[in-house]
Each structure stands twice: as structure tokens, then as C-alpha cells.
Design an enzyme around this catalytic site. Structure first.
Site, short mmCIF file in Angstrom:
data_model
loop_
_atom_site.label_atom_id
_atom_site.label_comp_id
_atom_site.label_asym_id
_atom_site.label_seq_id
_atom_site.Cartn_x
_atom_site.Cartn_y
_atom_site.Cartn_z
CE LYS A 16 -4.46 0.78 0.11
NZ LYS A 16 -5.56 -0.10 -0.32
CG ASP A 23 -7.22 3.11 -1.18
OD1 ASP A 23 -7.63 1.95 -1.13
OD2 ASP A 23 -7.38 3.91 -0.23
#
Ligand code: 2IT
Length: 445
Positions: free
Chosen positions: A125, A165
Site C-alpha cells: 500500500k 484507492d
């Protein structure tokens, strides 16, 4: 032999001031600790210490110029959490709440989520504390260019493949990919969520929301129920909420709420027409981060400064951000008759909300199972890019449905209790963990 309390105390000592990471780790470890203790290879192999430590973390400075000619400085991150099952894979989040701890929680969750998809992807991430709200298009471009100028050193189509995201959609992926191409002179699947004409997968924008509804469809079927006629509340109004609204409506359910930082909308007629879905995209692309204008446009109600969990529904879908649904929200939902809570944001519910819902035998899906459709279609995009071909929308959708059904089956396999109640949290955590842990043991240390 692991003990939960002492393991968690040591993890907190090693990761101070990272409450979200500790929350995510505790949820997983609580679910798997008995299974781990029953397996000497896991205990001897120090699997919990190894699986909670990210492989490596990059932080970097992102300097860019705003429209006033002032220099701005943000911090960029990439957390490469675990690559036991494949290249690091996971989104980039541009949001003011981004910290190293929040990205570690997301990278940790992503590792197990990606494992559940059965596609060959590790977990990672990244992102920045850059806040896109109110930024002009050229400011976004300059930020993305500067961000990728640094990030490109750490990623690659076979090592680490970021995607979008919160705050990173098709426009940002375009700017990021453009800069990657300038620097590396290659056309590869180094990012997913690309535009359709330059290597993107059909239905990647819809995939998280569609996948969540496909998962919910399995949940209702498992107890002899159907989505037909269900009243649904959704939080958020981005990509994920949009996909949920479309697919839920197509399957005969009615989404009655969306929300933003300014409050929530109740639309008793349902957010069920192409015009309303298109308007959600318009609201999002305006970069103002508000939902209030929807009420005027469609004669709906706007409730300022609150979350939608007070609206009576059969099913609730948190689709915004971590910890957006707390214990009192869960209690309110249940008092109003909720039957299913489908966590579609990553860790959208607080730990005590989750425990309460499970305790009350509400059918509760954790984010790592329900929202895995997004990264699953990213995995399909990587396959298409490697093979230099492109599947039709119908082909991708069919694969997505099969993957979500398969994740549901894994949850049932590992999460069904003697009473017949399906503990999806336990099921998803055990199924996701086992594959990663077994691969790590196969590799030695
Ligand atoms: O949370 C997630 O799974 C994502 N943001 C999607 C990640 C991806 O690589 O598509």
C-alpha cells in the site's frame, strides 16, 4: 505457543503510535491464534512475528508547486508488506489522514485480501498525506508527476504494482503512469486501474462495488434469502459507493443513502437510475468533497454533519474509510432491524462494532472479503497486460463473480460455527492467512 496478550503487547511496543495497524493486526491474530498454536511449524517458524513485519517501507519527499506559485511539501510512502504470493499489490491513497501507521494497516490487510482472491499477488500500500480536496487539475498533475518521480525507483511490473484507492482514480493513474513512462520508457502493467484505451481492464472502476454486491448475494443465499427488495444504506459517494449503487439496483435492491464529509443523503426512491449514477461521478470529479447538491437535484433529503447509520435498512454497506461505523452505529442499525453489514471500506467498522454485530449474530462481512473484487480485477488487468491482450467486459465480470463466490466459499469453510452461524471475519482471516503463511514456510527464512 503464542499468547494473544503478550504477542500484542510486544507488537505495540515495536509499532508505537500506530493504532490502526495494531487494530488490524489484533483482528487477524485473534481469529487465527488457536489454529497457529495447533500447528508446530507455524509456532517454530515464528510466523506471527514474520507476518506482522513489513518487508520494507519507503518514505519520500514530494515537492510540487501550487497554482499560486507557492512550493508545497508532502510526504509519500510505499509499504511493501509481503510478497510471498506474488508482486506487492495494493492501492495508493491520497488523503489528509494518511500516515505511515494507516498505510501499514492497509498493506497488512491487503496481504490477506489478495491471498483470498487466489490470484498471485502479494500485499502493499502507498500514498501521501496530500489532500486532493479543492485542488485544480494542474495541481493534481504536478503532484502526481513529482510523486512518481520518486516512486518509480521502487516499483515494477514484476515487483510492485500500485493502483488507486481513496483520492486516486483514473485521472491520477493517468498522470502517474504518464510520468512512469517518461522515466522508464516502457508500456507494462506497472499500475492497474489504467484507462481502457491504454491497457486498463474493463469494469475495473466498477469492480470493488460490483464485487461487494456479488459477495452480499452469496451471503443472503447462504441463509435462504435474496437481495430482491432489500433496503440498503451506503456511506461514501466515490467509486466504491457508485459500483454498489449500480449493481444493487440491477439485482433488485434499493440503495437509499450516500454520504460525504458534509453529511448524508436519503433518497427514498432509491439511487437506481443511470442519471443518478452519472451525477455521483460528477459530484466526485468536482473535487469539492460534498454530497449536499444531490438533494436539490433529485428532490431528496440532506442531513448535515451525520452518518447514514441512523436510517432503518436491511443491509448496511460502509464504503468510505476506516472506522466509519462505531459501536453506537452498529447498535442503532440493529435496533432498526439490520440483517447484514457488508464492510466494503477497508476496516470500515471499529473492533467493538464488529464484535457486537457478531455477538448479535448479524451476518457481517469484513472488508478483506467483501471488497476484494477491486484488487481481483487489478490482478486480471496484470494478466491481460502480461499476455498483451484484452478481455471483454463480460469475460472480466464473469471471472469477478467466480472469484467472489470462491471467497465466500472459503469463508464458509473456515468460519462456520457449530450453530450454523457463519463468522466471516474468522473464515476470511484463516483462509487468507494460511496461504501466505504456508508459502513463507516453504521459502525458509
Ligand atoms: O483496497 C484495495 O483493495 C484497493 N485499493 C485496490 C488495490 C488494487 O491494487 O487494485
Amino acid at each position: 505457543m503464542y499468547r494473544l496478550d503478550s504477542f500484542m503487547a510486544e507488537l505495540e511496543r515495536k509499532n508505537p503510535a500506530e493504532p490502526e495497524f495494531i487494530q488490524a493486526a489484533r483482528e487477524v491474530i485473534e481469529s487465527i491464534i488457536d489454529m497457529v498454536n495447533d500447528n508446530p511449524a507455524y509456532v517454530h517458524g515464528k510466523i506471527l512475528e514474520r507476518i506482522t513485519e513489513p518487508d520494507r517501507i519507503f518514505t519520500f519527499k514530494v515537492e510540487w508547486e501550487d497554482d499560486n506559485g507557492d512550493v508545497q511539501v508532502n510526504r509519500g510512502y510505499r509499504v511493501q508488506f509481503n510478497n510471498a504470493l506474488g508482486p506487492y499489490k495494493g492501492g495508493l491513497r491520497f488523503h489528509s489522514s494518511v500516515t505511515l501507521g494507516s498505510l501499514k494497516f492497509l498493506g497488512f490487510e491487503q496481504t490477506f485480501k489478495n491471498s483470498l482472491t487466489t490470484l498471485p499477488m502479494g500485499g502493499g500500500k502507498g500514498g501521501s498525506d496530500f489532500n486532493p480536496r479543492g485542488k485544480s487539475d494542474s495541481e493534481i498533475l504536478r503532484f502526481c508527476r513529482s510523486f512518481m518521480t520518486e516512486l518509480h525507483k521502487y516499483i515494477g511490473p514484476n515487483t510492485d504494482v500500485p493502483a488507486g484507492d481513496i483520492g486516486v482514480g483514473a485521472r491520477e493513474i493517468g498522470y502517474l503512469y504518464g510520468q512512469y513512462k517518461r522515466l522508464n520508457d516502457e508500456n507494462t502493467g506497472v499500475l492497474t486501474g489504467k484507462g481502457r484505451s491504454w491497457g486498463g481492464s474493463l469494469i475495473r472502476p466498477e469492480a470493488t462495488g460490483f464485487g461487494s454486491i456479488y459477495f452480499a448475494n452469496e451471503m443472503v443465499k447462504a441463509v435462504g434469502d435474496t437481495l430482491e427488495g432489500k433496503r440498503i444504506s451506503v456511506s461514501g459517494f466515490g467509486n466504491v459507493a457508485w459500483g454498489v449503487a449500480m449493481k444493487a439496483s440491477q439485482l433488485g435492491a434499493k440503495v437509499v443513502t450516500i454520504s460525504g464529509p458534509d453529511g448524508y443523503i436519503v433518497d427514498e426512491e432509491g439511487i437506481g437510475t443511470p442519471e443518478k449514477w452519472a451525477y455521483m461521478l460528477e459530484l466526485r470529479s468536482s473535487n469539492n468533497d460534498v454530497v449536499a447538491p444531490y438533494a436539490k437535484k433529485f428532490n431528496a433529503t440532506f442531513v448535515a454533519g451525520k452518518k447514514p447509520w441512523e436510517v432503518p435498512v436491511d443491509m448496511a454497506f460502509p464504503c468510505a474509510i476506516q472506522n466509519e461505523l462505531a459501536l453506537e452505529d452498529a447498535q442503532m442499525l440493529l435496533d432498526n432491524g439490520v440483517k447484514y453489514v457488508v464492510e466494503t471500506s477497508n476496516m470500515g467498522c471499529t473492533a467493538d462494532a464488529v464484535n457486537y454485530l457478531i455477538d448479535k449474530k448479524v451476518s457481517f462481512a469484513p472488508g478483506k472479503a467483501a471488497n476484494a473484487g477491486g484488487v481481483a480485477v487489478s490482478g486480471l488487468e496484470m494478466s491481460q497486460n502480461s499476455m498483451k491482450l484484452s478481455w471483454t467486459e463480460a469475460e472480466v465480470d464473469e471471472k469477478l463473480q467466480a472469484i467472489m463466490q470462491n471467497i465466500h466459499t472459503s469463508c464458509v469453510q473456515y468460519g462456520t460455527q457449530d450453530s450454523g452461524y457463519i463468522n466471516y471475519v474468522k473464515g476470511a482471516n484463516i483462509a487468507g492467512f494460511k496461504k501466505v503463511a504456508d508459502a513463507m514456510l516453504d521459502f525458509g527464512y
